[in-house]
Design an enzyme around this catalytic site. Structure first.
Site, PDB file in Angstrom:
ATOM      1  N   HIS A   4      41.414  38.589  40.465  1.00  0.00           N
ATOM      2  CA  HIS A   4      40.244  38.085  39.747  1.00  0.00           C
ATOM      3  C   HIS A   4      39.711  39.147  38.767  1.00  0.00           C
ATOM      4  CE1 HIS A   4      36.070  36.144  39.851  1.00  0.00           C
ATOM      5  NE2 HIS A   4      35.807  37.357  39.399  1.00  0.00           N
ATOM      6  N   GLU A   5      39.570  40.373  39.265  1.00  0.00           N
ATOM      7  CA  GLU A   5      39.048  41.452  38.415  1.00  0.00           C
ATOM      8  C   GLU A   5      40.026  41.808  37.305  1.00  0.00           C
ATOM      9  OE1 GLU A   5      36.044  42.711  38.222  1.00  0.00           O
ATOM     10  OE2 GLU A   5      35.598  41.232  39.758  1.00  0.00           O
ATOM     11  N   ASP A  36      29.591  36.527  37.629  1.00  0.00           N
ATOM     12  CA  ASP A  36      30.203  35.976  36.405  1.00  0.00           C
ATOM     13  C   ASP A  36      29.393  34.831  35.826  1.00  0.00           C
ATOM     14  OD1 ASP A  36      32.238  37.792  36.735  1.00  0.00           O
ATOM     15  OD2 ASP A  36      33.412  36.425  37.967  1.00  0.00           O
TER      16      ASP A  36
HETATM   17 ZN    ZN Z   1      34.297  38.152  38.321  1.00  0.00          ZN
END
Ligand code: ZN
Length: 378
Positions: free
Chosen positions: A80-81, A184
């Protein structure tokens, strides 16, 4: 970030682990392991596939599976990062490091000043969308497992792992889209708001929404006595607060130089002055630090903190040069005031002498910067 340890590099980006993440992995492994039968039923329900539990529940298997799933989740957070970072790089934002925290990852971007909403939106969305994709892929694998092996006990274990990871990555997707800054979703919200208003206002609103969510998480966490939720609430609250202050400073001070912020002329002291005299000067001038100058050249800095370390009786005889900080950091008048602010925060110092052509022309303090920020708010 304090309390982080480097574990490696991916695509040249240093990967750091925050100690909270090290606590959370065994904890997660234990929670997952102790609820393995319940989860198996849930996954059977979601995917509508038969699961042979003979191996899953045998001996130490629940704990082993708990560890595997916890580490799998850790990988999911990392992917994800990395997705955030790849999109950031494509848009010319440099990445300093990725830190894995208790509730997910944080990518440290190189300071680029005010983020461009056009870049922030795709960057913020890349992470959650990748988590969704990972979730879908893991879910797809679940349906292929019965065809790959005839051993139903092994198939059961594999279905549980991939089904679980599918579920967790979808949760990661959903959780990160909550419009709470600094998650996010909060960045997406800010980028959307920034289309209609100045960025610092958009940041303030997004940060306030983040704080509101943090308070809700905290209350729900207390009611149900869920320590995870309470911790997340704390992190979100702190994150939302610090992010908005830093962004506000960056926004308000982006065109201000040290030269227009500094106090000038500046009181300087000679290296041979006694500390008792320095204290006297501090009382008169109300300044808590002076540049030390010898033959028009800056040789050091002396502050109240330095003087305070010396016992009272020695202050009559001891001189500035004995205890001053040698070769202090200086800035030219043309430097952006944000540079001064960053240096002060990073090194925990209260003032920076301003030097032009070798001569001290002024001094900039935290108070000076705060005053200018207040004036800029008008
Ligand atoms: Zn994120």
């Amino acid at each position: 970030m304090k309390g982080s340890y480097r574990i490696g590099r991916i695509f040249g980006i240093p990967i750091l682990i925050h100690y909270t993440f090290l606590i959370v992995i065994p904890l997660l492994a234990w929670i997952i392991g102790s609820q393995i039968s319940l989860t198996t039923d849930t996954i059977r329900g979601i995917f509508q596939v038969p699961i042979d539990t003979s191996l899953i529940t045998a001996g130490f298997m629940p704990w082993i599976l708990g560890t595997v799933v916890a580490l799998g989740l850790f990988l999911g957070v990392l992917v994800h990062e990395i997705a955030h970072c790849i999109i950031a790089r494509q848009n010319g934002v440099k990445i300093q490091s990725i830190t894995l925290l208790i509730f997910g990852g944080v990518s440290q971007m190189e300071d680029v000043g005010v983020p461009d909403p056009k870049v922030e939106l795709p960057m913020a969305l890349a992470g959650p969308l990748t988590s969704l994709l990972v979730g879908i892929v893991c879910g797809g694998i679940v349906f292929f497992i019965p065809e790959m092996t005839t051993d139903t006990a092994t198939a059961g274990v594999l279905i549980l792992i991939f089904g679980y990871l599918s579920f967790l990555n979808v949760i990661l997707f959903a959780f990160n889209l909550i419009p709470a800054f600094p998650m996010d979703g909060g960045r997406v919200l800010r980028a959307e708001l920034a289309k209609r208003m100045p960025l610092h206002k958009a940041t303030r609103i997004a940060a306030n929404v983040g704080k509101a969510f943090a308070i809700i998480f905290g209350i729900v966490g207390l009611i149900f006595f869920n320590p995870f939720l309470i911790l997340i609430a704390l992190f979100v609250y702190i994150g939302a607060s610090s992010e908005s202050t830093m962004d506000q400073f960056t926004y308000l001070l982006h065109d201000v130089t040290v030269g227009t912020t500094m106090s000038s002329p500046v009181t300087v002291v000679a290296p041979t002055l006694t500390l008792a005299k320095v204290i006297e000067m501090m009382l008169i001038s109300k300044h808590l630090g002076f540049p030390v100058v010898e033959q028009d050249k800056l040789v050091g800095m002396i502050t109240l903190v330095d003087v305070n370390r010396i016992p009272q009786i020695d202050r009559e005889t001891m001189q500035v040069r004995n205890i001053m900080t040698h070769d202090p950091i200086t800035l030219p008048p043309s430097a952006p005031v944000m540079d001064a602010f960053r240096i002060m925060s990073a090194r925990n110092i209260g003032r920076i002498p301003i030097v032009q052509e070798g001569r001290v022309v002024g001094i900039v303090t935290r108070t000076d910067i705060l005053k200018v920020t207040e004036l800029k708010k008008i």
